[in-house]
Write a protein that holds these residues in place. Structure first.
Motif, PDB file in Angstrom:
ATOM      1  N   ALA A   1     -10.871  65.072 -28.702  1.00  0.00           N
ATOM      2  CA  ALA A   1     -11.943  65.797 -27.993  1.00  0.00           C
ATOM      3  C   ALA A   1     -11.565  66.019 -26.537  1.00  0.00           C
ATOM      4  O   ALA A   1     -11.842  67.085 -25.968  1.00  0.00           O
ATOM      5  CB  ALA A   1     -13.232  65.001 -28.092  1.00  0.00           C
ATOM      6  N   ARG A   2     -10.905  65.051 -25.936  1.00  0.00           N
ATOM      7  CA  ARG A   2     -10.472  65.189 -24.546  1.00  0.00           C
ATOM      8  C   ARG A   2      -9.460  66.332 -24.433  1.00  0.00           C
ATOM      9  O   ARG A   2      -9.506  67.133 -23.501  1.00  0.00           O
ATOM     10  CB  ARG A   2      -9.852  63.888 -24.066  1.00  0.00           C
ATOM     11  CG  ARG A   2      -9.510  63.867 -22.592  1.00  0.00           C
ATOM     12  CD  ARG A   2      -8.807  62.579 -22.244  1.00  0.00           C
ATOM     13  NE  ARG A   2      -9.562  61.399 -22.680  1.00  0.00           N
ATOM     14  CZ  ARG A   2      -9.060  60.166 -22.700  1.00  0.00           C
ATOM     15  NH1 ARG A   2      -7.792  59.964 -22.337  1.00  0.00           N
ATOM     16  NH2 ARG A   2      -9.802  59.151 -23.092  1.00  0.00           N
ATOM     17  N   HIS A   3      -8.562  66.424 -25.433  1.00  0.00           N
ATOM     18  CA  HIS A   3      -7.571  67.512 -25.432  1.00  0.00           C
ATOM     19  C   HIS A   3      -8.251  68.865 -25.606  1.00  0.00           C
ATOM     20  O   HIS A   3      -7.945  69.827 -24.906  1.00  0.00           O
ATOM     21  CB  HIS A   3      -6.572  67.284 -26.549  1.00  0.00           C
ATOM     22  CG  HIS A   3      -5.695  68.464 -26.825  1.00  0.00           C
ATOM     23  ND1 HIS A   3      -4.829  69.002 -25.896  1.00  0.00           N
ATOM     24  CD2 HIS A   3      -5.567  69.247 -27.929  1.00  0.00           C
ATOM     25  CE1 HIS A   3      -4.197  70.034 -26.419  1.00  0.00           C
ATOM     26  NE2 HIS A   3      -4.640  70.213 -27.638  1.00  0.00           N
TER      27      HIS A   3
ATOM     28  N   GLU B   1     -11.693  60.617 -30.009  1.00  0.00           N
ATOM     29  CA  GLU B   1     -11.944  60.663 -28.570  1.00  0.00           C
ATOM     30  C   GLU B   1     -10.821  61.363 -27.824  1.00  0.00           C
ATOM     31  O   GLU B   1     -11.062  62.219 -26.962  1.00  0.00           O
ATOM     32  CB  GLU B   1     -12.119  59.231 -28.046  1.00  0.00           C
ATOM     33  CG  GLU B   1     -13.407  58.560 -28.489  1.00  0.00           C
ATOM     34  CD  GLU B   1     -13.439  57.081 -28.177  1.00  0.00           C
ATOM     35  OE1 GLU B   1     -12.482  56.599 -27.503  1.00  0.00           O
ATOM     36  OE2 GLU B   1     -14.392  56.400 -28.579  1.00  0.00           O
ATOM     37  N   ILE B   2      -9.597  61.023 -28.147  1.00  0.00           N
ATOM     38  CA  ILE B   2      -8.446  61.654 -27.487  1.00  0.00           C
ATOM     39  C   ILE B   2      -8.369  63.126 -27.877  1.00  0.00           C
ATOM     40  O   ILE B   2      -8.065  63.993 -27.047  1.00  0.00           O
ATOM     41  CB  ILE B   2      -7.146  60.924 -27.835  1.00  0.00           C
ATOM     42  CG1 ILE B   2      -7.199  59.460 -27.378  1.00  0.00           C
ATOM     43  CG2 ILE B   2      -5.952  61.627 -27.197  1.00  0.00           C
ATOM     44  CD1 ILE B   2      -7.422  59.261 -25.903  1.00  0.00           C
TER      45      ILE B   2
ATOM     46  N   PHE C   1      -0.252  63.225 -27.467  1.00  0.00           N
ATOM     47  CA  PHE C   1      -1.461  62.406 -27.451  1.00  0.00           C
ATOM     48  C   PHE C   1      -1.339  61.140 -28.291  1.00  0.00           C
ATOM     49  O   PHE C   1      -2.208  60.281 -28.242  1.00  0.00           O
ATOM     50  CB  PHE C   1      -2.651  63.249 -27.913  1.00  0.00           C
ATOM     51  CG  PHE C   1      -2.759  64.528 -27.142  1.00  0.00           C
ATOM     52  CD1 PHE C   1      -3.219  64.524 -25.837  1.00  0.00           C
ATOM     53  CD2 PHE C   1      -2.334  65.722 -27.691  1.00  0.00           C
ATOM     54  CE1 PHE C   1      -3.267  65.695 -25.103  1.00  0.00           C
ATOM     55  CE2 PHE C   1      -2.376  66.899 -26.967  1.00  0.00           C
ATOM     56  CZ  PHE C   1      -2.849  66.886 -25.663  1.00  0.00           C
TER      57      PHE C   1
ATOM     58  N   ALA D   1      -5.410  53.574 -26.437  1.00  0.00           N
ATOM     59  CA  ALA D   1      -6.864  53.425 -26.549  1.00  0.00           C
ATOM     60  C   ALA D   1      -7.216  52.402 -27.614  1.00  0.00           C
ATOM     61  O   ALA D   1      -8.142  51.595 -27.448  1.00  0.00           O
ATOM     62  CB  ALA D   1      -7.497  54.778 -26.865  1.00  0.00           C
TER      63      ALA D   1
ATOM     64  N   ASP E   1      -1.450  58.037 -26.167  1.00  0.00           N
ATOM     65  CA  ASP E   1      -2.806  57.828 -25.655  1.00  0.00           C
ATOM     66  C   ASP E   1      -3.698  57.210 -26.726  1.00  0.00           C
ATOM     67  O   ASP E   1      -4.533  56.339 -26.433  1.00  0.00           O
ATOM     68  CB  ASP E   1      -3.410  59.152 -25.191  1.00  0.00           C
ATOM     69  CG  ASP E   1      -2.715  59.716 -23.955  1.00  0.00           C
ATOM     70  OD1 ASP E   1      -2.021  58.936 -23.268  1.00  0.00           O
ATOM     71  OD2 ASP E   1      -2.858  60.915 -23.694  1.00  0.00           O
TER      72      ASP E   1
ATOM     73  N   CYS F   1     -10.675  56.332 -31.884  1.00  0.00           N
ATOM     74  CA  CYS F   1      -9.736  56.604 -30.783  1.00  0.00           C
ATOM     75  C   CYS F   1      -9.093  57.976 -30.935  1.00  0.00           C
ATOM     76  O   CYS F   1      -8.935  58.716 -29.963  1.00  0.00           O
ATOM     77  CB  CYS F   1      -8.668  55.520 -30.730  1.00  0.00           C
ATOM     78  SG  CYS F   1      -9.280  53.897 -30.243  1.00  0.00           S
TER      79      CYS F   1
ATOM     80  N   GLY G   1     -11.229  69.627 -24.808  1.00  0.00           N
ATOM     81  CA  GLY G   1     -11.959  69.967 -23.605  1.00  0.00           C
ATOM     82  C   GLY G   1     -11.044  70.479 -22.513  1.00  0.00           C
ATOM     83  O   GLY G   1     -11.453  71.277 -21.689  1.00  0.00           O
TER      84      GLY G   1
END
Length: 300
Positions: free
Chosen positions: A296-298, A293-294, A107, A114, A110, A290, A300
């Motif tokens: 939290a995306r992981h 956010e990344i 990540f 971002a 990413d 950033c 999820g």
């Protein structure tokens, strides 16, 4: 008279340790080199700073006077140097991001991408640190923000936010009897020699030796390393085994080393950290956003 700060750091280490041997280990230098530096400092000042004996190094009266003031002088110099480098990085529109080993795993690109979208014209400079520097440069102002494994020494003095967690596994020589197992119980590893981080890394070293999960069972240390390559070589050569993040199987795959899941120990947590003085720095805080956010995306 000018004195190199390197000589002062050598002096402080010997004064605090009371031994050239222990101070040399702490500074990662040879004993003869450290002895030479102490004598060089004594020559420049014009007086002995230590009394040498079989029991170690004892400060003389001039040595005690210097020992009382030198740590504060070095700390102030480090702060000044860190602030100067930070100002230079900001002027060059560079954000210095420290990290250890694999940082935030896959990540990290990413996060950097971002941030580039959020801050066009800003450049991220990734700086890898050794395990003997577990704040990845934050403590001495060498970096502005860092991607780190929690917990780490000095964490209380910094701001940290957890991004995600991943299981810990064990890295073993491929010829090890347990390497063929699908799952290993941590209690089966208690008597194994471990490859450890340097003593000065404190909580970092203890976490990767799973000290809290040992219920007082002593640790056997087969080797001490400070860099991933040294760590891998020590394991492959049979000096010991080591706990690692599960992602190490992807980032540090190597012939002669096998990674296996371990039960009975908690996960490794990845976090972003920054200095309290940068709570209001919009560039640092954008990078932190950033990361969150990344992360939290992981999750999820």
């Amino acid at each position: 008279m000018d004195v190199d700060t390197r000589l002062l750091r050598c002096f402080v280490a010997v004064a605090e340790e009371g031994s050239v041997t222990r101070a040399a280990e702490r500074l990662y230098v040879s004993q003869p080199a450290l002895t030479k530096q102490i004598r060089q400092l004594e020559t420049r000042i014009g007086t002995p700073l230590f009394t040498r004996s079989r029991n170690g190094m004892t400060l003389t009266a001039p040595g005690r006077a210097l020992a009382e003031r030198a740590p504060a002088l070095l700390a102030e110099w480090d702060r000044t140097l860190g602030e100067t480098k930070s100002a230079a990085a900001r002027a060059a529109r560079v954000l210095r991001v420290g990290f250890l080993a694999s940082a935030a795993n896959e990540f990290t690109p990413d996060i950097v991408a971002a941030f580039a979208r959020r801050r066009p014209g800003r450049r991220v400079e990734m700086r890898q640190a050794s395990w003997s520097e577990p704040t990845a440069g934050l403590a001495d102002g060498e970096t502005d923000v860092a991607l780190l494994r929690l917990p780490f020494p000095g964490q209380e003095a910094l701001r940290t936010r957890e991004l995600f967690a991943e299981p810990r596994c064990v890295a073993l020589p491929t010829a090890h009897p347990l390497a063929a197992r699908e799952l290993i119980l941590f209690r089966e590893l208690l008597d194994e020699p471990f490859v450890a981080a340097p003593h000065g890394t404190g909580r970092w070293r203890e976490f990767w030796l799973a000290v809290e999960e040992r219920d007082g069972h002593p640790v056997r240390v087969g080797a001490v390393t400070d860099q991933p390559d040294e760590w891998l070589s020590a394991i492959a050569n049979g000096y010991g085994i080591a706990l690692a993040p599960a992602s190490a199987a992807r980032f540090y795959a190597r012939p002669g080393i096998t990674y296996r899941p371990v039960s009975g120990i908690g996960p490794s947590r990845v976090g972003v950290a920054w200095a309290p003085g940068d709570d209001a720095d919009p560039v640092v805080q954008d990078f932190v956003r950033c990361c969150l956010e990344i992360g939290a995306r992981h999750a999820g």
